[in-house]
Structure formats: C-alpha cells, structure tokens
Motif scaffolding. Structure first.
Motif, short mmCIF file in Angstrom:
data_model
loop_
_atom_site.label_atom_id
_atom_site.label_comp_id
_atom_site.label_asym_id
_atom_site.label_seq_id
_atom_site.Cartn_x
_atom_site.Cartn_y
_atom_site.Cartn_z
N LYS A 52 -13.43 9.24 -10.43
CA LYS A 52 -12.03 9.01 -10.12
C LYS A 52 -11.34 8.55 -11.41
CE LYS A 52 -11.54 6.46 -6.32
NZ LYS A 52 -11.80 5.41 -5.32
N PRO A 53 -10.07 8.86 -11.55
CA PRO A 53 -9.40 8.36 -12.75
C PRO A 53 -9.26 6.83 -12.73
CG PRO A 53 -7.86 9.55 -11.35
CD PRO A 53 -9.22 9.70 -10.74
N TYR A 54 -9.12 6.26 -11.52
CA TYR A 54 -8.96 4.82 -11.36
C TYR A 54 -9.87 4.34 -10.25
CZ TYR A 54 -4.58 5.32 -13.92
OH TYR A 54 -3.63 5.59 -14.88
N ILE A 55 -10.35 3.11 -10.39
CA ILE A 55 -11.11 2.45 -9.33
C ILE A 55 -10.78 0.96 -9.43
CG2 ILE A 55 -13.19 2.12 -10.75
CD1 ILE A 55 -14.82 2.71 -8.15
N THR A 56 -10.69 0.29 -8.31
CA THR A 56 -10.39 -1.14 -8.33
C THR A 56 -11.68 -1.95 -8.37
OG1 THR A 56 -10.39 -1.40 -5.92
CG2 THR A 56 -8.28 -0.77 -6.96
N VAL A 57 -11.55 -3.18 -8.81
CA VAL A 57 -12.70 -4.09 -8.83
C VAL A 57 -13.24 -4.24 -7.41
CG1 VAL A 57 -13.38 -6.50 -9.23
CG2 VAL A 57 -11.92 -5.32 -10.88
N GLU A 58 -12.37 -4.29 -6.44
CA GLU A 58 -12.79 -4.44 -5.04
C GLU A 58 -13.60 -3.24 -4.57
OE1 GLU A 58 -9.68 -5.00 -6.12
OE2 GLU A 58 -9.41 -7.14 -5.78
N GLU A 59 -13.18 -2.04 -4.98
CA GLU A 59 -13.94 -0.84 -4.62
C GLU A 59 -15.34 -0.88 -5.24
OE1 GLU A 59 -11.01 2.89 -4.10
OE2 GLU A 59 -10.86 1.90 -6.05
N ILE A 60 -15.42 -1.31 -6.50
CA ILE A 60 -16.72 -1.42 -7.16
C ILE A 60 -17.59 -2.43 -6.41
CG2 ILE A 60 -17.90 -2.20 -9.26
CD1 ILE A 60 -15.47 -1.09 -10.84
N GLN A 61 -17.02 -3.56 -6.08
CA GLN A 61 -17.76 -4.59 -5.35
C GLN A 61 -18.26 -4.06 -4.02
OE1 GLN A 61 -15.49 -8.18 -4.86
NE2 GLN A 61 -17.09 -9.19 -3.70
N ASP A 62 -17.44 -3.32 -3.30
CA ASP A 62 -17.85 -2.75 -2.02
C ASP A 62 -19.01 -1.77 -2.19
OD1 ASP A 62 -15.91 -4.21 -0.72
OD2 ASP A 62 -14.52 -2.52 -0.48
N ILE A 63 -18.94 -0.93 -3.20
CA ILE A 63 -20.02 0.04 -3.46
C ILE A 63 -21.32 -0.69 -3.77
CG2 ILE A 63 -20.86 1.82 -5.06
CD1 ILE A 63 -17.84 2.65 -5.38
N VAL A 64 -21.25 -1.68 -4.63
CA VAL A 64 -22.45 -2.43 -5.02
C VAL A 64 -23.07 -3.11 -3.81
CG1 VAL A 64 -23.31 -4.38 -6.38
CG2 VAL A 64 -21.75 -2.72 -7.43
N ILE A 65 -22.27 -3.80 -3.02
CA ILE A 65 -22.80 -4.49 -1.84
C ILE A 65 -23.39 -3.49 -0.85
CG2 ILE A 65 -22.15 -5.85 0.19
CD1 ILE A 65 -20.22 -7.37 -1.69
N HIS A 66 -22.70 -2.39 -0.61
CA HIS A 66 -23.20 -1.37 0.31
C HIS A 66 -24.55 -0.83 -0.15
CE1 HIS A 66 -23.51 1.97 2.98
NE2 HIS A 66 -23.21 2.87 2.08
N LYS A 67 -24.66 -0.53 -1.44
CA LYS A 67 -25.91 0.01 -1.98
C LYS A 67 -27.02 -1.04 -1.95
CE LYS A 67 -24.90 4.22 -2.78
NZ LYS A 67 -25.59 5.28 -2.04
N LEU A 68 -26.71 -2.29 -2.24
CA LEU A 68 -27.72 -3.33 -2.15
C LEU A 68 -28.31 -3.40 -0.74
CD1 LEU A 68 -26.07 -6.22 -4.21
CD2 LEU A 68 -28.18 -5.02 -4.79
N MET A 69 -27.45 -3.36 0.24
CA MET A 69 -27.93 -3.40 1.63
C MET A 69 -28.67 -2.12 1.99
SD MET A 69 -25.08 -5.64 3.67
CE MET A 69 -23.72 -4.53 3.42
N GLU A 70 -28.18 -0.98 1.52
CA GLU A 70 -28.85 0.29 1.79
C GLU A 70 -30.29 0.29 1.26
OE1 GLU A 70 -28.31 4.73 0.01
OE2 GLU A 70 -26.50 3.84 0.91
N TYR A 71 -30.48 -0.36 0.11
CA TYR A 71 -31.81 -0.43 -0.51
C TYR A 71 -32.64 -1.60 0.03
CZ TYR A 71 -29.99 2.90 -3.99
OH TYR A 71 -29.45 3.98 -4.62
N GLY A 72 -32.06 -2.38 0.95
CA GLY A 72 -32.82 -3.47 1.59
C GLY A 72 -32.71 -4.82 0.91
N TYR A 73 -31.79 -4.98 0.00
CA TYR A 73 -31.61 -6.25 -0.69
C TYR A 73 -30.51 -7.07 -0.01
CZ TYR A 73 -34.29 -3.89 -4.32
OH TYR A 73 -35.27 -3.20 -5.02
N TYR A 74 -30.77 -7.44 1.24
CA TYR A 74 -29.74 -8.13 2.04
C TYR A 74 -29.42 -9.51 1.50
CZ TYR A 74 -30.91 -4.35 5.20
OH TYR A 74 -31.13 -3.11 5.73
#
Length: 77
Positions: A52-74
């Motif tokens: 994307k040309p732009y991404i917000t810090v909040e979007e990055i945070q959401d992706i990171v948290i989602h992936k952490l949980m997806e990989y089992g790092y609750y």
C-alpha cells in the motif's frame, strides 16, 4: 511504503521498528512463550507485503497482533 504515525506525520516503513518491539516484548514473557526469529521475520514480511502507498501505525499494530495470535503467541500478543 509510508507509515502515518499517530501524530499525523509520515515516515518511511522501517521493519526494524517491528523487530525491536517484538524483541522487547519477548523479554517480558516466559521463555516457552517467546517467539522465534523465523516467526518474527514472517510477521515483518506480512506487514511489508501490504503493498500500500500508506499504512497507519494502528494497522501495523493490528497485523502484528493478529499474526502473533495466529502463530500461537497469545501471551506475547
């Protein structure tokens, strides 16, 4: 890709900021709850691949948290 910070300013995406944040959080959880370097790299790539040309810090945070949980790092999330 530009990151829109909380104060509205824009900076170039820097994957090292995600890596440093995850490493810092890793120190706060039990050893068996810590993320691997490989999974950290995968999460960082997921953000970088947004294409994307732009991404917000909040979007990055959401992706990171989602992936952490997806990989089992609750606890880390």
């Amino acid at each position: 890709m530009l990151v829109i910070k909380r104060d509205g300013s824009e900076v170039e995406f820097d994957a090292w900021k995600i890596i440093r944040a995850i490493r810092k959080a890793n120190k706060e959880v039990e050893v068996d709850e810590r993320i691997t370097h490989e999974d950290t790299a995968r999460i960082t790539m997921c953000v970088d691949m947004q294409r994307k040309p732009y991404i917000t810090v909040e979007e990055i945070q959401d992706i990171v948290i989602h992936k952490l949980m997806e990989y089992g790092y609750y606890e880390l999330a």
